[in-house]
Design a protein around this motif. Sequence first.
Motif, short mmCIF file in Angstrom:
data_model
loop_
_atom_site.label_atom_id
_atom_site.label_comp_id
_atom_site.label_asym_id
_atom_site.label_seq_id
_atom_site.Cartn_x
_atom_site.Cartn_y
_atom_site.Cartn_z
N ARG A 1 0.91 -1.24 0.01
CA ARG A 1 0.09 -0.02 0.11
C ARG A 1 0.92 1.17 -0.07
NH1 ARG A 1 -3.09 -3.68 3.16
NH2 ARG A 1 -2.16 -3.18 4.95
N TYR B 1 -6.19 0.96 2.27
CA TYR B 1 -6.21 0.90 0.58
C TYR B 1 -6.33 -0.29 0.36
CZ TYR B 1 -4.36 3.49 -3.32
OH TYR B 1 -4.14 3.89 -4.72
N ALA B 2 -7.60 -0.72 -0.40
CA ALA B 2 -7.86 -2.20 -0.58
C ALA B 2 -6.88 -3.11 -1.56
CB ALA B 2 -9.39 -2.09 -1.13
N LEU B 3 -5.83 -3.27 -1.44
CA LEU B 3 -5.11 -3.88 -2.03
C LEU B 3 -3.90 -4.38 -1.20
CD1 LEU B 3 -2.12 -2.17 -3.05
CD2 LEU B 3 -3.60 -1.19 -4.45
N GLU B 4 -3.11 -5.47 -1.15
CA GLU B 4 -2.15 -5.76 -0.39
C GLU B 4 -0.87 -6.68 -1.11
OE1 GLU B 4 -2.23 -8.78 -1.36
OE2 GLU B 4 -4.35 -9.64 -0.80
N PHE C 1 -6.51 -9.65 1.03
CA PHE C 1 -6.57 -10.15 2.26
C PHE C 1 -6.30 -9.08 3.51
CE2 PHE C 1 -4.93 -14.07 -0.03
CZ PHE C 1 -5.68 -14.91 0.42
N LYS D 1 -6.03 -6.06 6.00
CA LYS D 1 -6.86 -4.73 6.05
C LYS D 1 -7.51 -4.08 4.53
CE LYS D 1 -5.78 -0.26 7.69
NZ LYS D 1 -4.70 0.58 8.46
N ALA D 2 -6.71 -4.72 3.41
CA ALA D 2 -7.10 -4.61 2.18
C ALA D 2 -8.74 -4.76 2.14
CB ALA D 2 -6.48 -5.21 1.25
N ARG E 1 -10.61 -5.40 4.74
CA ARG E 1 -11.52 -4.74 5.72
C ARG E 1 -12.05 -3.35 5.38
NH1 ARG E 1 -8.16 -7.76 9.49
NH2 ARG E 1 -6.58 -5.87 9.17
N VAL E 2 -10.92 -2.67 4.49
CA VAL E 2 -11.20 -1.61 3.74
C VAL E 2 -12.30 -1.74 2.53
CG1 VAL E 2 -10.22 0.10 2.41
CG2 VAL E 2 -8.92 -0.51 4.45
N GLY F 1 -11.19 -0.70 9.68
CA GLY F 1 -10.02 -1.34 9.90
C GLY F 1 -10.17 -2.23 11.31
N GLU G 1 -10.95 -10.90 7.21
CA GLU G 1 -9.57 -10.54 6.44
C GLU G 1 -9.44 -11.15 5.30
OE1 GLU G 1 -8.92 -13.47 6.04
OE2 GLU G 1 -8.69 -14.63 8.17
N ALA H 1 -8.47 -9.41 12.65
CA ALA H 1 -9.70 -9.74 12.63
C ALA H 1 -10.21 -10.85 13.70
CB ALA H 1 -10.26 -10.64 11.17
#
Lengths: 97, 97, 97, 97, 97
Positions: free
Chosen positions: B67, B76-79, D62, D64-65, D67-68, D74, D79, E65
Amino acid sequence: MFLGRVIGEVWATRKVADLEGHRLLVVEALDAGDDPAAPMVTPVVAADPMGAGVGEEVLVAFGKAARVACGGDGDYALEAAVVGIVDSHQLAKEGSS
Amino acid sequence: MFLGRVIGEVWATRKVADLEGHRLLVVEALDAGDDPAAPMVTPVVAADPMGAGVGEEVLVAFGKAARVACGGDGDYALEAAVVGIVDSHQLAKEGSS
Amino acid sequence: MFLGRVIGEVWATRKVADLEGHRLLVVEALDAGDDPAAPMVTPVVAADPMGAGVGEEVLVAFGKAARVACGGDGDYALEAAVVGIVDSHQLAKEGSS
Amino acid sequence: MFLGRVIGEVWATRKVADLEGHRLLVVEALDAGDDPAAPMVTPVVAADPMGAGVGEEVLVAFGKAARVACGGDGDYALEAAVVGIVDSHQLAKEGSS
Amino acid sequence: MFLGRVIGEVWATRKVADLEGHRLLVVEALDAGDDPAAPMVTPVVAADPMGAGVGEEVLVAFGKAARVACGGDGDYALEAAVVGIVDSHQLAKEGSS
């Protein structure tokens, strides 16, 4: 964390700014366990704040631990780092301790 | 982080807003290790802020590191993201360093 | 978290300061599941705030959970720790509960 | 992130409150890589804010991404989430780009 | 998250304080996917805030989570928890939806 051996190095001119100034080592996990052997796993690329050399046994940490080890404040674009250079390790078979 | 090769690209019209404007590359891990070879692992889909091309060797980072590399503030919705385009890598057999 | 057995210990004189004063144990996952057996996985190196001995069954946690267990404030360069020493575990075959 | 196919759905009346109102899809990773094929991996259960259907190709993220992507702040008890529905993907053999 | 079955329980008198009062279940991943089957994976030990019984199908979440599901504020020495008890799941073969 895992126990690994440094097997090489990676160079990248085009990289995110946070990676500037860090050596990037290729580290292969050592299978320290009992038989049967674990399947090999794909090597990890780890930033190296410790000055490890190729062939040395190292301890590698992931995620925030790696960023902390590299002196970052947590907002750092890397997630694997050498956190120790191993002097020795001792393994005991089950029941032989 | 891992060393991989870009083997393709993914397009998704319907996606979470955070992914707009990022190329999404399919990256396969390279097994840089000693014999025996590690089993293949399922490819990763990584956002690409570096402009990597299909066939190039790249360094991929996960989680917060990805991110940060994409300029996000952590929410941010990517990892997974390309954090470097590899010029070269050198590998040494155990003891040959 | 996973159920493992302590199979050894690692010593590293050169390590990041956060690892000072922690024993570093090599822990191998126990395959508590039904047949067929899971493939072995490469052992984990875990910090040990619990005083586990070689041969004991332990519970290992990763990431922030490990840092919390070791008394860190979250900014800590480790990501695996022993969080419990197992007295016993009981397993039931599917349907036999 | 990984490229997967929705192969089913899971229903749970008794669940933590954060999961209320989310469809829970079973997603199997697609092996988009070169031969030899990667071993299959156990499917992931992902929350779906995108409205994916069984049989569709999706992108799963996966941590935090995820959850966002689900609109959480957060502090959310999930997850893994679908972050995109794939229109198409193109793969090139090594060197054929 | 993954779909698993509770196959047992673990007891540990000596454990970090955060684990007091949580049942610790051994959960084995279910391979809900198409043939060929995925290799078995080593079971996970998960805290259980839901009251699942041995033999039941559950949904397990990792990391933050899991801590949220157990009522922690994020600074909690565990990283896997049961987040749902599965009523049923439905799987469709590719193309049969």
